[in-house]
Design a protein around this motif. Structure first.
Motif, PDB file in Angstrom:
ATOM      1  N   ALA A  87       0.837  -1.199   0.000  1.00 46.17           N
ATOM      2  CA  ALA A  87       0.000   0.000   0.000  1.00 46.17           C
ATOM      3  C   ALA A  87       0.874   1.253   0.000  1.00 46.17           C
ATOM      4  CB  ALA A  87      -0.928  -0.006   1.210  1.00 46.17           C
ATOM      5  N   VAL A  88       1.934   1.232   0.797  1.00 45.22           N
ATOM      6  CA  VAL A  88       2.864   2.366   0.829  1.00 45.22           C
ATOM      7  C   VAL A  88       3.575   2.509  -0.515  1.00 45.22           C
ATOM      8  CG1 VAL A  88       5.009   3.229   1.877  1.00 45.22           C
ATOM      9  CG2 VAL A  88       3.183   2.325   3.330  1.00 45.22           C
ATOM     10  N   VAL A  89       3.981   1.402  -1.104  1.00 42.52           N
ATOM     11  CA  VAL A  89       4.617   1.435  -2.427  1.00 42.52           C
ATOM     12  C   VAL A  89       3.690   2.087  -3.448  1.00 42.52           C
ATOM     13  CG1 VAL A  89       5.371  -0.010  -4.363  1.00 42.52           C
ATOM     14  CG2 VAL A  89       6.158  -0.526  -2.048  1.00 42.52           C
ATOM     15  N   MET A  90       2.436   1.680  -3.467  1.00 40.55           N
ATOM     16  CA  MET A  90       1.476   2.232  -4.421  1.00 40.55           C
ATOM     17  C   MET A  90       1.207   3.705  -4.147  1.00 40.55           C
ATOM     18  SD  MET A  90       0.964  -0.202  -6.491  1.00 40.55           S
ATOM     19  CE  MET A  90      -0.471   0.350  -7.434  1.00 40.55           C
ATOM     20  N   ALA A  91       1.210   4.082  -2.870  1.00 40.04           N
ATOM     21  CA  ALA A  91       1.015   5.490  -2.510  1.00 40.04           C
ATOM     22  C   ALA A  91       2.180   6.335  -3.001  1.00 40.04           C
ATOM     23  CB  ALA A  91       0.855   5.624  -0.997  1.00 40.04           C
ATOM     24  N   VAL A  92       3.397   5.867  -2.773  1.00 38.06           N
ATOM     25  CA  VAL A  92       4.585   6.610  -3.206  1.00 38.06           C
ATOM     26  C   VAL A  92       4.636   6.692  -4.729  1.00 38.06           C
ATOM     27  CG1 VAL A  92       7.114   6.586  -3.250  1.00 38.06           C
ATOM     28  CG2 VAL A  92       5.894   6.086  -1.116  1.00 38.06           C
ATOM     29  N   LYS A 124       4.706  10.118  -6.806  1.00 36.57           N
ATOM     30  CA  LYS A 124       5.794  10.456  -7.725  1.00 36.57           C
ATOM     31  C   LYS A 124       5.281  10.742  -9.133  1.00 36.57           C
ATOM     32  CE  LYS A 124       9.778   8.294  -5.506  1.00 36.57           C
ATOM     33  NZ  LYS A 124      10.929   7.368  -5.676  1.00 36.57           N
ATOM     34  N   LYS A 125       4.180  10.084  -9.517  1.00 35.44           N
ATOM     35  CA  LYS A 125       3.594  10.319 -10.841  1.00 35.44           C
ATOM     36  C   LYS A 125       2.722  11.568 -10.877  1.00 35.44           C
ATOM     37  CE  LYS A 125       3.337   5.365 -11.967  1.00 35.44           C
ATOM     38  NZ  LYS A 125       2.397   4.220 -12.113  1.00 35.44           N
ATOM     39  N   SER A 180      -1.339  14.592  -4.479  1.00 31.68           N
ATOM     40  CA  SER A 180      -0.401  15.610  -4.008  1.00 31.68           C
ATOM     41  C   SER A 180       0.112  15.329  -2.597  1.00 31.68           C
ATOM     42  CB  SER A 180      -1.059  16.992  -4.035  1.00 31.68           C
ATOM     43  OG  SER A 180      -2.171  17.033  -3.164  1.00 31.68           O
ATOM     44  N   ARG A 181      -0.448  14.322  -1.936  1.00 31.86           N
ATOM     45  CA  ARG A 181       0.020  13.993  -0.585  1.00 31.86           C
ATOM     46  C   ARG A 181      -0.373  12.568  -0.226  1.00 31.86           C
ATOM     47  NH1 ARG A 181      -4.377  16.655   3.507  1.00 31.86           N
ATOM     48  NH2 ARG A 181      -6.135  16.725   2.064  1.00 31.86           N
ATOM     49  N   ILE A 182       0.279  12.078   0.805  1.00 30.67           N
ATOM     50  CA  ILE A 182       0.043  10.731   1.312  1.00 30.67           C
ATOM     51  C   ILE A 182      -0.342  10.853   2.779  1.00 30.67           C
ATOM     52  CG2 ILE A 182       1.073   8.478   1.789  1.00 30.67           C
ATOM     53  CD1 ILE A 182       3.044   9.041  -0.514  1.00 30.67           C
ATOM     54  N   VAL A 183      -1.419  10.201   3.145  1.00 28.26           N
ATOM     55  CA  VAL A 183      -1.876  10.210   4.535  1.00 28.26           C
ATOM     56  C   VAL A 183      -1.949   8.768   5.024  1.00 28.26           C
ATOM     57  CG1 VAL A 183      -3.709  10.872   6.133  1.00 28.26           C
ATOM     58  CG2 VAL A 183      -3.212  12.309   4.133  1.00 28.26           C
TER      59      VAL A 183
END
Length: 320
Positions: free
Chosen positions: A147-152, A156-157, A161-164
């Motif tokens: 999930a963190v990988v997909m969020a990052v 990056k793409k 604009s942010r990750i929570v």
């Protein structure tokens, strides 16, 4: 014990042998332990011996599949061997090579991150195609990390604009007030798995910089109340420890151009008293909504040390 049978595996390329064998024969030990056979590196070949023809066939099929991956320039590790074993046992070996064709992201050390099994592939595909995804299953299946990988990757793409990232601090219970430090220092230990995943993917320095700029937020679930999360990739971890009211509160934070991933293990509920899990309720009442997808993992999807899958399976058999 019956007649001892033997099979010989010869790599197509001699230089592939070292990668297949692993450090201190670690990959061969995994195969030997799982199939109860003897697997030996002779220097130019791998011999497999035992009294069950089907097991010898399975091990040699796995070695062939692993070599095809090594041929593409990928260095295999224990998790790859475990995945190959699981896919062989489930009859999905033909799709093993497909797992390595798509790189999700490169981690902080430049290593390619890929899915490790079909369960993870379904999970990643669901995240790409749905607004809200629930990942439900035991520890070690890679739910939080992926999930963190997909969020990052989305960040990056420029897709968000942010990750929570959030999780309930229910494990702290009434002892929270007795822990030293301010509120952040009190709850940080309960958010540590999220920090660990971020640091592995982005590196500690980059994670800290993005957090200082407010582009990554890691906070207890209570901090989500009253907010609308637009243009964000939002992850709720340990969701089995949300109450029904908390789960409703969290899911209704979803804003425009956002994604939500909700992860949990319904066999590990730590809620006090008679409180009912919001995750359990969500699986029942939200299943018919098109934009929401539920991905269920089992012990077969565990990608940690093989004994972890055996531990999970043992507890499942015991009703826990």
């Amino acid at each position: 014990m019956g007649e001892v049978l033997s099979r010989t595996f010869t790599p197509q390329k001699p230089e592939n042998l070292l990668s297949l064998v692993g450090v201190n024969d670690s990959n061969l030990h995994l195969l030997a332990d799982e199939f109860d056979v003897k697997v030996v590196d002779t220097g130019s070949q791998i011999t497999v011996s035992g009294d069950d023809e089907a097991k010898l066939t399975a091990v040699t099929e796995i070695l062939h599949a692993l070599e095809r991956v090594v041929d593409t320039g990928i260095t295999i590790q224990g998790t790859d061997v475990v995945s190959a074993i699981k896919m062989n046992q489930r009859g999905t070996m033909s799709a093993f090579g497909d797992l390595y064709r798509k790189i999700l992201l490169h981690d902080a050390k430049g290593r390619a991150i890929r899915v490790k099994n079909m369960g993870q592939k379904r999970y990643v595909d669901a995240i790409k195609s749905h607004d809200v995804v629930f990942g439900i299953g035991p520890a070690g299946t890679g739910k939080t990390f992926l999930a963190v990988v997909m969020a990052v990757a989305a960040f990056k793409k420029g897709e968000v604009s942010r990750i929570v990232l959030t999780r309930p601090a229910v494990e702290a219970g009434e002892s929270l007030g007795f822990l030293p430090g301010d509120l952040k220092e009190k709850v940080d230990p309960y958010l540590r798995p999220i920090y660990d995943s971020l640091n592995a993917v982005l590196g500690t320095d980059a994670t800290n910089r993005l957090m200082e700029r407010g582009l990554i937020e890691v906070a207890p679930l209570a901090y989500m109340r009253g907010r609308t999360l637009d243009d964000a990739f939002v992850i709720l971890d340990e969701a089995q420890n949300t109450t029904q009211a908390q789960m409703k509160m969290f899911l209704t934070r979803l804003g425009f151009d956002s994604k939500m991933v909700v992860n949990g293990d319904i066999t590990q509920i730590d809620l006090p008293g008679n409180a009912q899990s919001g995750l359990v309720q969500a699986t029942r009442i939200l299943a018919g909504i098109d934009q929401i997808e539920f991905i269920n993992f089992s012990f077969n999807d565990v990608v940690r040390h093989p004994v972890v899958a055996k531990i999970v399976r043992a507890y499942e058999k015991d009703g826990l």
